[in-house]
Design a protein around this motif. Structure first.
Motif, PDB file in Angstrom:
ATOM      1  N   ARG A 215       0.828  -1.211   0.000  1.00 44.70           N
ATOM      2  CA  ARG A 215       0.000   0.000   0.000  1.00 44.70           C
ATOM      3  C   ARG A 215       0.863   1.262   0.000  1.00 44.70           C
ATOM      4  NH1 ARG A 215      -2.735   2.633   4.543  1.00 44.70           N
ATOM      5  NH2 ARG A 215      -1.886   0.971   5.861  1.00 44.70           N
TER       6      ARG A 215
ATOM      7  N   LEU B 164       1.425   4.333  -2.784  1.00 49.48           N
ATOM      8  CA  LEU B 164       1.300   5.757  -2.490  1.00 49.48           C
ATOM      9  C   LEU B 164       2.562   6.520  -2.891  1.00 49.48           C
ATOM     10  CD1 LEU B 164      -0.421   5.587   1.023  1.00 49.48           C
ATOM     11  CD2 LEU B 164      -1.417   6.554  -1.057  1.00 49.48           C
TER      12      LEU B 164
ATOM     13  N   ALA C 132       1.933  10.397  -3.236  1.00 49.84           N
ATOM     14  CA  ALA C 132       0.846  10.675  -2.308  1.00 49.84           C
ATOM     15  C   ALA C 132       1.135  10.149  -0.910  1.00 49.84           C
ATOM     16  CB  ALA C 132      -0.447  10.057  -2.846  1.00 49.84           C
ATOM     17  N   LEU C 133       2.383   9.833  -0.627  1.00 50.11           N
ATOM     18  CA  LEU C 133       2.723   9.248   0.669  1.00 50.11           C
ATOM     19  C   LEU C 133       2.435  10.217   1.813  1.00 50.11           C
ATOM     20  CD1 LEU C 133       3.795   6.568   1.697  1.00 50.11           C
ATOM     21  CD2 LEU C 133       6.116   7.451   1.471  1.00 50.11           C
TER      22      LEU C 133
ATOM     23  N   THR D  16      -0.026  12.000   2.286  1.00 49.02           N
ATOM     24  CA  THR D  16      -1.437  11.995   2.694  1.00 49.02           C
ATOM     25  C   THR D  16      -1.709  10.988   3.804  1.00 49.02           C
ATOM     26  OG1 THR D  16      -2.082  10.371   1.005  1.00 49.02           O
ATOM     27  CG2 THR D  16      -2.145  12.707   0.383  1.00 49.02           C
ATOM     28  N   ARG D  17      -0.803  10.050   3.997  1.00 47.09           N
ATOM     29  CA  ARG D  17      -0.951   9.032   5.055  1.00 47.09           C
ATOM     30  C   ARG D  17       0.276   9.015   5.959  1.00 47.09           C
ATOM     31  NH1 ARG D  17      -5.017   5.421   4.181  1.00 47.09           N
ATOM     32  NH2 ARG D  17      -4.703   5.139   6.422  1.00 47.09           N
TER      33      ARG D  17
END
Length: 625
Positions: free
Chosen positions: A75, A79, A84-85, A87-88
């Motif tokens: 997962r 990302l 988009a890493l 974002t988490r």
């Protein structure tokens, strides 16, 4: 079957509570990581067996493998590939066991408070707007963030527009590892009152404090910094627009940075356009090692202010100061430098535009050392007295300079003999605990100065924040050209480290580290000693941790070393307490003359060999005996 299909396969069996035939009854979802062939640790073991001949990965090496599950690894890799890493980030930091500063938004303290409050044993809090508009009263912070691994605090708009409000910070962030404190618009517009910082960042490792617009437009408010950053290691303190437009505000820095190691301080716009300020710097940077201080536009445009620098950087080793546009265009300001910069070894001081355009006032230098450069300073009203042409003669010389190098950190090869009694340095790992990232993730994070902004965004590092500095510093060190004869590479995955070690030494290799930290900072006795590869000159790959969000190693190989392993004994019982790994650099000709080894041992580059222990969580690779 690819890794995504495998992850879905495992999830299906987990949810179905299926049991494997021929095994003890156990739900498939409870299979341990060691038995799951798709975890990062299992992948690392396979990679080791593929690249390294005849040995198994030692437990200390395997312990650094990513703890991510198969599903999480897939997962987060997805990302990362989609940029988009970030974002988490909280989930990523927790699951991957990374070093990330905690978010203070969820740890906010009531914005305003009308009563006197004492905060004891407090940490990681957000004091935004705390004490604003207070009328008198006092708040005390005792043992705040003390002894923490990571201390992150924000005092934004604290005590703003208050009248007669006193703040006391005692033992603030002492003994802390990687401290990050922000005092933004602290006490702005306040009248009277005082701020007292006692034992601030004392004995801290990597302290970073930011005082931005601190006491701006304050009226008669005093600030006191006593034993600030004393005996601290590395780190940086910045005072931006401190006391700007203030009126009659005295500030005292006593024992600031004394005995510290490589602490950098920046004073930008400090006291600019203030009226009747009174600042004293007593024993500032004294006994420090490589202190760096930068005063930009300090007191510029001020009126009737008095600044005193007493025993500033006295008895320090080297160091550098920059005073740009200091007291420029000021009116009736007085600046006194007493015992300034009497360093053991020649430092670097630069006074540019010093006192230019001032009206009245005077500047005096009494008993200052060799090295300062005065460019474009006002020729009237500047007095120089008792200039020491030889800085080292002013503070004594000889072996006294080795007080900045921890005893036992460097030693001679002749000490590695059975029965030798010697001091062990502090070999404990001071870095925050982290693990490697799987190669599937780290390969998607562009590690270069050209991508610094992107990396800072991924790890939530704001502009001019401590984390931004940590990221930039690590990248800068990794991109530094190698020294003569050195082969180097920074690695963020275990597989990358294996690749680098085998590229230098071949596939018949072994990795070692000191067994534990027993005996650290104590006297020990050397027991049995064995030279690796027969004690002959060899080539080794040593890997040292760098401070970074994930586990990052600076690995390098230099020729002409000898590697030893030795039993370390308790000096009283002579029982074995540790098993140490030491490396001796036989050729030191390319080292800097100011290297700590020469400060500790005497001599200079190319004249002696230098040995040191491999510290906790560092390691060295050699060919198999």
């Amino acid at each position: 079957m690819n890794i995504i299909e495998a992850a879905l396969f495992l999830c299906f069996f987990s949810s179905s509570n299926v049991y494997f035939a021929g095994a003890t009854k156990q739900p498939a979802g409870n299979i341990t990581d060691s038995k799951n062939p798709f975890t990062p640790k299992a992948s690392l073991i396979r990679y080791w067996n593929k690249r390294i001949n005849g040995t198994s990965p030692p437990p200390f090496f395997l312990s650094k493998a990513s703890p991510l599950t198969t599903v999480d690894s897939t997962r987060f890799a997805s990302l990362a590939s989609r940029h988009a890493l970030h974002t988490r980030l909280p989930d990523f930091c927790t699951a991957a066991k990374l070093f990330c500063f905690p978010s203070l938004a969820a740890h906010s303290v009531a914005e305003k408070h009308g009563d006197d409050v004492g905060f004891s044993v407090y940490t990681d809090k957000n004091f935004t707007n705390y004490g604003s508009d207070r009328l008198s009263g006092a708040d005390t912070f005792k043992n705040y963030s003390g002894g923490d691994n990571i201390g992150v605090d924000s005092f934004r708009r604290y005590s703003r527009d208050s009248a007669g409000h006193d703040d006391k910070f005692s033992n603030y962030a002492g003994e802390v590892n990687v401290a990050d404190q922000s005092f933004t618009t602290y006490a702005t517009g306040s009248t009277g009152g005082s701020g007292d910082f006692t034992n601030y960042h004392q004995n801290a490792n990597q302290p970073n404090g930011r005082f931005t617009s601190y006491s701006d437009e304050a009226n008669g408010r005093s600030q006191s910094f006593t034993t600030y950053s004393e005996n601290a290691n590395s780190g940086a303190q910045t005072f931006t627009s401190y006391g700007k437009n203030g009126n009659g505000a005295p500030n005292g820095f006593s024992g600031y940075g004394s005995g510290s190691n490589v602490v950098k301080s920046g004073f930008s716009g400090y006291g600019a356009t203030s009226n009747g300020g009174n600042d004293t710097f007593t024993n500032y940077g004294s006994d420090g090692n490589l202190p760096v201080n930068d005063f930009k536009k300090y007191g510029e445009g001020g009126n009737g202010a008095v600044y005193g620098f007493n025993s500033y950087r006295d008895q320090s080793n080297i160091g550098a100061d920059s005073f740009s546009s200091y007291a420029k265009d000021s009116h009736n300001e007085k600046v006194n430098f007493v015992n300034y910069g009497k360093s053991f070894n020649l430092g670097s001081d630069d006074f540019t535009g010093y006192g230019q355009g001032k009206d009245g006032g005077n500047v005096s230098f009494k008993t200052y050392g060799q090295g300062p450069s005065f460019k474009a300073y006002d020729k009237d009203g500047v007095v120089f007295a008792r200039y020491f042409n030889n800085a080292s003669s002013s503070g004594g010389g000889g072996k006294k300079v080795n007080k900045w190098v921890e005893p036992g950190k460097f030693f001679r090869e002749s000490m590695l003999k059975e029965g030798t009694s010697m001091q062990m340095p502090d070999i404990k790992d001071k870095m925050p605990e982290r693990t490697f990232l799987p190669r599937t993730i780290v390969s998607k994070l562009s590690f270069s100065s050209a991508k610094t902004v992107e990396l800072q965004r991924i790890f939530g590092a704001g502009e001019n924040s401590s984390m931004a500095g940590i990221i930039s510093s690590a990248i800068s060190e990794c991109e530094r050209p190698p020294s003569p004869g050195e082969t180097k590479r920074c690695v963020g995955s275990a597989e990358d480290m294996i690749d680098f070690a085998t590229s230098v030494l071949g596939h018949d290799i072994v990795v070692r580290t000191t067994e534990n930290v027993v005996g650290s900072k104590k006297k020990i006795v050397i027991g049995k000693v064995r030279g690796i590869n027969g004690g002959d000159l060899t080539r080794a790959v040593s890997c040292h941790q760098s401070l970074y969000p994930y586990l990052l190693y600076y690995c390098h190989s230099v020729p002409k070393v000898r590697v030893y392993e030795a039993d370390l004994l308790d000096p009283e019982s002579l029982l074995k307490i540790n098993h140490g790994i030491a490396i001796c650099h036989i050729d030191t000709s390319a080292w800097s003359a100011s290297h700590g080894a020469f400060l500790a041992l005497g001599s200079g580059p190319g004249r002696i060999e230098v040995c040191h222990w491999i510290f906790e969580n560092d390691m060295t690779w050699t060919t198999v005996d």
